[in-house]
Scaffold this active site. Structure first.
Site, PDB file in Angstrom:
ATOM      1  N   ASN A  98      -6.853  -2.240   0.538  1.00 58.76           N
ATOM      2  CA  ASN A  98      -6.571  -3.385  -0.334  1.00 58.76           C
ATOM      3  C   ASN A  98      -6.526  -4.710   0.438  1.00 58.76           C
ATOM      4  OD1 ASN A  98      -5.734  -5.102  -2.335  1.00 58.76           O
ATOM      5  ND2 ASN A  98      -3.804  -4.063  -2.751  1.00 58.76           N
TER       6      ASN A  98
ATOM      7  N   PRO B 287      -0.409   2.663  10.665  1.00 57.07           N
ATOM      8  CA  PRO B 287      -1.352   3.727  10.298  1.00 57.07           C
ATOM      9  C   PRO B 287      -1.274   4.044   8.809  1.00 57.07           C
ATOM     10  CG  PRO B 287      -0.099   4.310  12.266  1.00 57.07           C
ATOM     11  CD  PRO B 287       0.554   3.103  11.682  1.00 57.07           C
ATOM     12  N   ARG B 288      -2.400   4.395   8.225  1.00 56.87           N
ATOM     13  CA  ARG B 288      -2.473   4.654   6.786  1.00 56.87           C
ATOM     14  C   ARG B 288      -1.669   5.889   6.402  1.00 56.87           C
ATOM     15  NH1 ARG B 288      -3.721   2.381   1.806  1.00 56.87           N
ATOM     16  NH2 ARG B 288      -4.570   3.940   0.401  1.00 56.87           N
TER      17      ARG B 288
ATOM     18  N   GLU C 298      -3.736   3.210  -5.420  1.00 57.50           N
ATOM     19  CA  GLU C 298      -3.864   3.216  -6.880  1.00 57.50           C
ATOM     20  C   GLU C 298      -2.494   3.148  -7.554  1.00 57.50           C
ATOM     21  OE1 GLU C 298      -5.424   5.273  -4.846  1.00 57.50           O
ATOM     22  OE2 GLU C 298      -7.493   4.548  -5.055  1.00 57.50           O
TER      23      GLU C 298
ATOM     24  N   LEU D  47      -6.377  -7.573  -1.160  1.00 56.62           N
ATOM     25  CA  LEU D  47      -5.740  -8.572  -2.009  1.00 56.62           C
ATOM     26  C   LEU D  47      -4.284  -8.830  -1.639  1.00 56.62           C
ATOM     27  CD1 LEU D  47      -7.183  -7.633  -5.512  1.00 56.62           C
ATOM     28  CD2 LEU D  47      -7.874  -9.505  -4.007  1.00 56.62           C
ATOM     29  N   GLU D  48      -3.603  -7.826  -1.117  1.00 53.26           N
ATOM     30  CA  GLU D  48      -2.180  -8.020  -0.816  1.00 53.26           C
ATOM     31  C   GLU D  48      -1.976  -9.120   0.228  1.00 53.26           C
ATOM     32  OE1 GLU D  48       1.436  -4.966  -1.126  1.00 53.26           O
ATOM     33  OE2 GLU D  48       0.045  -4.499   0.505  1.00 53.26           O
TER      34      GLU D  48
ATOM     35  N   GLY E  74       6.300   1.986   2.708  1.00 51.73           N
ATOM     36  CA  GLY E  74       6.847   1.217   1.605  1.00 51.73           C
ATOM     37  C   GLY E  74       7.198  -0.225   1.913  1.00 51.73           C
ATOM     38  N   GLU E  75       6.908  -0.711   3.133  1.00 56.55           N
ATOM     39  CA  GLU E  75       7.251  -2.097   3.440  1.00 56.55           C
ATOM     40  C   GLU E  75       6.048  -2.900   3.923  1.00 56.55           C
ATOM     41  OE1 GLU E  75      10.156  -2.410   6.545  1.00 56.55           O
ATOM     42  OE2 GLU E  75       9.266  -0.814   7.757  1.00 56.55           O
TER      43      GLU E  75
END
Length: 442
Positions: A338, A271-272, A63, A340-341, A313-314
């Protein structure tokens, strides 16, 4: 009476929730940051009365990333106002700080007790509250109403199952939306569901999903090419992004099947949650797979079968470095992440059968052929073998996904049309051309 009972239950649950934060902090120290903020603490923002704070809440990493275009647009239009972004997770907090630096005040959302909410509002003094997607907190919403703070649910979504649950709770949620609450729903179905639990139809609008307005950042494609060169440009490379427990096992089984066909294939495993990096490393070791950790700074060599991405972050650059993307949270009943990325980067997208978190996006990509659904490790392996052997098909599927993303942009512009009347005063900048701004209420 219902709200009083709810508040008592929240007060009773709060010690257990905080104990959970402390416990998780043993593995991920980010949970130990900003502990007082969870009770409404934190520094008091000193803003002049004429320029109070704009406050946006985005629950977690996904989000926060989706909210980035809205945050930047609000900063450009209202540079005189401080902007506060709250989140509920350390990964969301870290992502917000990496995106916005010191330009945005980032802190945790407090627990939904009357005292914690009041302390938070005293310190932040918002003139507008924007809540991303589906976060319904009765005491927080009531305090906004009491202080006259306009409340906007942005890119709001609500499942049919959630509607039934809220309706069973009766008056607690039936009165949650005040006359100043504004719902900017993703779809007509979402709008109708919010109306069913008490939102005013005149203040409920359909704007689409602002996730289509995602910002990939400058240089992502170049970063992807540089990463790919360091991995070995000739190696077929696929990525499994945002994976969960019970899912990595299936991903690794698929990778082992793939390597039976393509022995040089490389998997980028992401991993998330950072607190699971160690567990995933142990899983890789137990399966006898040659792997390298991204945090080591040592690029994978020919013997490396899996690159474990134990960094944050990458993800976009890593997607840009791969040939095919599998998006996690979808082979296990998490609801998917997501899609869409990677689609925006022109990659073929693979997803499992569980995508309730973004059902409309998944349906659109699947129906138009930008994504393929796989139901287990064997189907995932078969799709990978086929796609990695066919560059032209990868390019065709990727082009469809990129077109879908581009043709569905514009939700942020529609959302701003609804927000601006709640913020009186001249605009000092307008980052959106007039042609991109449809009328409010679409």
């Amino acid at each position: 009476m219902t709200r009083l009972l709810y508040s008592l239950l929240i007060y009773c649950a709060m010690p257990f929730a905080f104990a959970g934060v402390l416990w998780r902090g043993l593995r991920e120290r980010g949970y130990w940051q900003g502990l007082s903020e969870r009770f409404g603490g934190g520094r008091r923002l000193t803003t002049a009365k004429a320029t109070p704070t704009l406050w946006l809440h985005a629950v977690s990493l996904g989000e926060v990333s989706a909210a980035a275009p809205l945050v930047r647009a609000l900063r450009a239009r209202h540079p005189e106002s401080a902007l506060v972004l709250t989140t509920a997770t350390p990964t969301g907090r870290a992502r917000a700080r990496s995106l916005f630096g010191d330009a945005v005040e980032v802190r945790f959302l407090p627990y939904d007790t009357p005292g914690a909410v009041a302390r938070f509002m005293d310190r932040v003094q918002p003139r507008l509250a924007v809540i991303m997607e589906t976060e319904l907190w009765p005491n927080l919403f009531k305090e906004c109403e009491r202080r006259g703070v306009p409340l906007v649910l942005a890119s709001a979504r609500l499942s049919a199952k959630s509607v039934a649950r809220y309706q069973r709770l009766g008056s607690l949620f039936r009165g949650i939306f005040s006359a100043s609450s504004l719902i900017a729903a993703q779809t007509i179905e979402d709008a109708e569901r919010f109306i069913a639990i008490g939102a005013q139809s005149a203040r409920t609008h359909v704007i689409g999903n602002i996730k289509f307005d995602l910002e990939l950042g400058e240089g992502v494609a170049d970063q992807g090419r540089a990463l790919r060169a360091s991995f070995g440009s000739g190696r077929p490379t696929w990525i499994a992004g945002s994976t969960h427990a019970g899912e990595e096992e299936q991903v690794l089984a698929a990778h082992e099947e793939l390597r039976a066909e393509r022995a040089d294939a490389l998997l980028l495993l992401v991993p998330r949650h950072p607190d699971r990096f160690r567990a995933v490393a142990e899983l890789l070791g137990s399966r006898g797979l040659g792997f390298a950790a991204r945090s080591s700074g040592i690029p994978p060599d020919a013997a490396t079968q899996v690159l474990l991405v134990d960094s944050v972050g990458e993800l976009a650059a890593l997607y840009a470095s791969a040939d095919v993307a599998f998006v996690g949270g979808s082979l296990v009943p998490i609801g998917g992440h997501n899609l869409l990325e990677p689609a925006a980067l022109g990659l073929p997208v693979l997803t499992g059968p569980h995508h309730s978190n973004s059902q409309d996006i998944a349906r659109l990509l699947l129906q138009q052929g930008a994504a393929l659904q796989v139901n287990d490790a064997r189907e995932l392996a078969a799709a990978l073998v086929r796609l990695l052997a066919d560059p032209a098909e990868r390019q065709r599927i990727g082009a469809v996904g990129r077109h879908i993303v581009e043709s569905n942009r514009g939700s942020v512009a529609r959302l701003l049309e609804l927000i601006e009347p709640l913020l009186p005063g001249p605009l000092t900048a307008d980052p959106l051309p007039a042609a991109a701004r449809p009328s409010a209420g679409r």
